[in-house]
Design a protein around this motif. Structure first.
Motif, short mmCIF file in Angstrom:
data_model
loop_
_atom_site.label_atom_id
_atom_site.label_comp_id
_atom_site.label_asym_id
_atom_site.label_seq_id
_atom_site.Cartn_x
_atom_site.Cartn_y
_atom_site.Cartn_z
N GLU A 8 0.83 -1.21 0.00
CA GLU A 8 0.00 0.00 0.00
C GLU A 8 0.87 1.26 0.00
N ARG A 62 1.39 4.49 -3.25
CA ARG A 62 1.06 5.88 -2.96
C ARG A 62 2.26 6.79 -3.19
N ASP A 91 -3.83 7.98 6.08
CA ASP A 91 -4.01 7.29 4.81
C ASP A 91 -4.33 5.82 5.03
N VAL A 92 -3.78 5.27 6.10
CA VAL A 92 -3.97 3.85 6.43
C VAL A 92 -4.25 3.73 7.92
N ARG A 100 -13.82 4.11 9.49
CA ARG A 100 -14.08 4.60 8.13
C ARG A 100 -14.19 6.13 8.13
N ASP A 123 -9.07 8.95 0.25
CA ASP A 123 -8.67 7.75 -0.50
C ASP A 123 -7.97 6.74 0.40
N VAL A 131 -7.31 3.64 3.38
CA VAL A 131 -7.64 2.22 3.51
C VAL A 131 -7.61 1.82 4.98
N PHE A 138 -17.10 0.96 2.52
CA PHE A 138 -15.86 0.72 1.76
C PHE A 138 -16.21 0.16 0.38
N GLU A 143 -13.98 -1.19 -2.02
CA GLU A 143 -13.25 -2.40 -2.38
C GLU A 143 -12.80 -3.12 -1.11
N LEU A 151 -8.13 -5.84 3.58
CA LEU A 151 -7.87 -4.47 3.17
C LEU A 151 -9.15 -3.88 2.61
N CYS A 152 -9.55 -2.73 3.14
CA CYS A 152 -10.80 -2.07 2.76
C CYS A 152 -10.47 -0.69 2.21
N ARG A 153 -10.81 -0.48 0.95
CA ARG A 153 -10.47 0.78 0.29
C ARG A 153 -11.70 1.70 0.24
#
Length: 261
Positions: free
Chosen positions: A83, A87, A162-163, A187, A193, A195, A241, A243, A258-260
């Protein structure tokens, strides 16, 4: 009756002879589910009083659950490296229940300067203190520590992460609603953007033994709950999420999802 006697005998052995093992001493002092305990498991170096203590510690560290946790760490680190690699600029990672964060320190050390900033939160002061001491000893400046409740998270100062990482927490929550609520709240903390990466324990062959013999950080029986990977993925999708994908570690007890956004 027989089961009660069996667990009583096992607890007696661990609390007497077993204390020659460093890992078992850590477990009884801080909890077998604590960040300090997991750091000993991650380090995977048998230690104890004389040869017998090291031998007991090696048997302890080779238990299937601990082997799976080390495999989970390897997979989680791989997912995070991937990930970060996709980026641009500095990537901000928040771990909401990090303990000492040894694997995150390894990640910082392996990442070029300026590419990664990590914030480790935990409710247990002992884990945070150990993490700070380890980071100072390694000369790491890209990782910081602060007290924080994983189930009532507040937004970090400055910028949204970001994560966000949740590793080894959800199996300790017996109420499904708590897990669903955590995913939803996290979330809301992510960058646009961002995850969320979380782990799920899908099975464990020693749940009864662990609950009957070991204690958690509150001194109570260490009870865990296994959940279906698909169920956890569904909760992430319901949280908004777009994805969601999961991988299973090589021992086969945990998945990393992993949840995008």
């Amino acid at each position: 009756m027989w089961t009660t006697l069996k667990w009583t005998a096992a607890r007696t052995v661990l609390r007497t002879v077993g204390r020659a093992s460093r890992g078992i001493r850590i477990g009884y002092r801080f909890g077998f589910d604590s960040g300090v305990m997991l750091d000993h498991v991650y380090e995977n170096r048998a230690r104890g009083v004389l040869g017998v203590g090291r031998l007991i510690d090696r048997v302890f560290l080779d238990a299937v659950g601990w082997r799976a946790i080390r495999a989970r760490r390897e997979l989680l680190s791989r997912v995070l490296r991937e990930e970060i690699g996709r980026r641009e600029g500095e990537v901000f990672v928040l771990d909401v229940a990090a303990g000492p964060g040894r694997y995150l320190q390894d990640l910082v050390e392996q990442t070029p300067p300026g590419r990664l900033r990590v914030l480790c939160r935990d409710l247990a002061p002992a884990g945070l203190r150990k993490g700070e001491a380890m980071a100072a000893e390694r000369g790491l400046t890209g990782i910081t520590y602060e007290a924080g409740d994983a189930l009532a998270p507040v937004a970090p100062e400055g910028r949204a992460p970001d994560v966000i990482v949740v590793s080894g927490l959800y199996e300790l929550l017996l109420d499904d609603a708590e897990v669903r609520g955590s995913i939803e709240r996290l979330r809301g903390l992510l960058a646009e953007d961002g995850v969320l990466v979380f782990t799920t324990q899908t099975r464990h062959p020693q749940l009864e033994l662990i609950a009957g013999v070991l204690t958690n950080r509150d001194g109570e029986p260490w009870v865990m709950k296994c959940r279906d990977m698909g169920q956890a993925e569904d909760w992430a999708a319901l949280a908004g999420f777009k994805e969601v994908s999961s991988r299973r570690e090589r021992v086969g007890l945990f998945t990393v999802t992993l949840c995008r956004a």
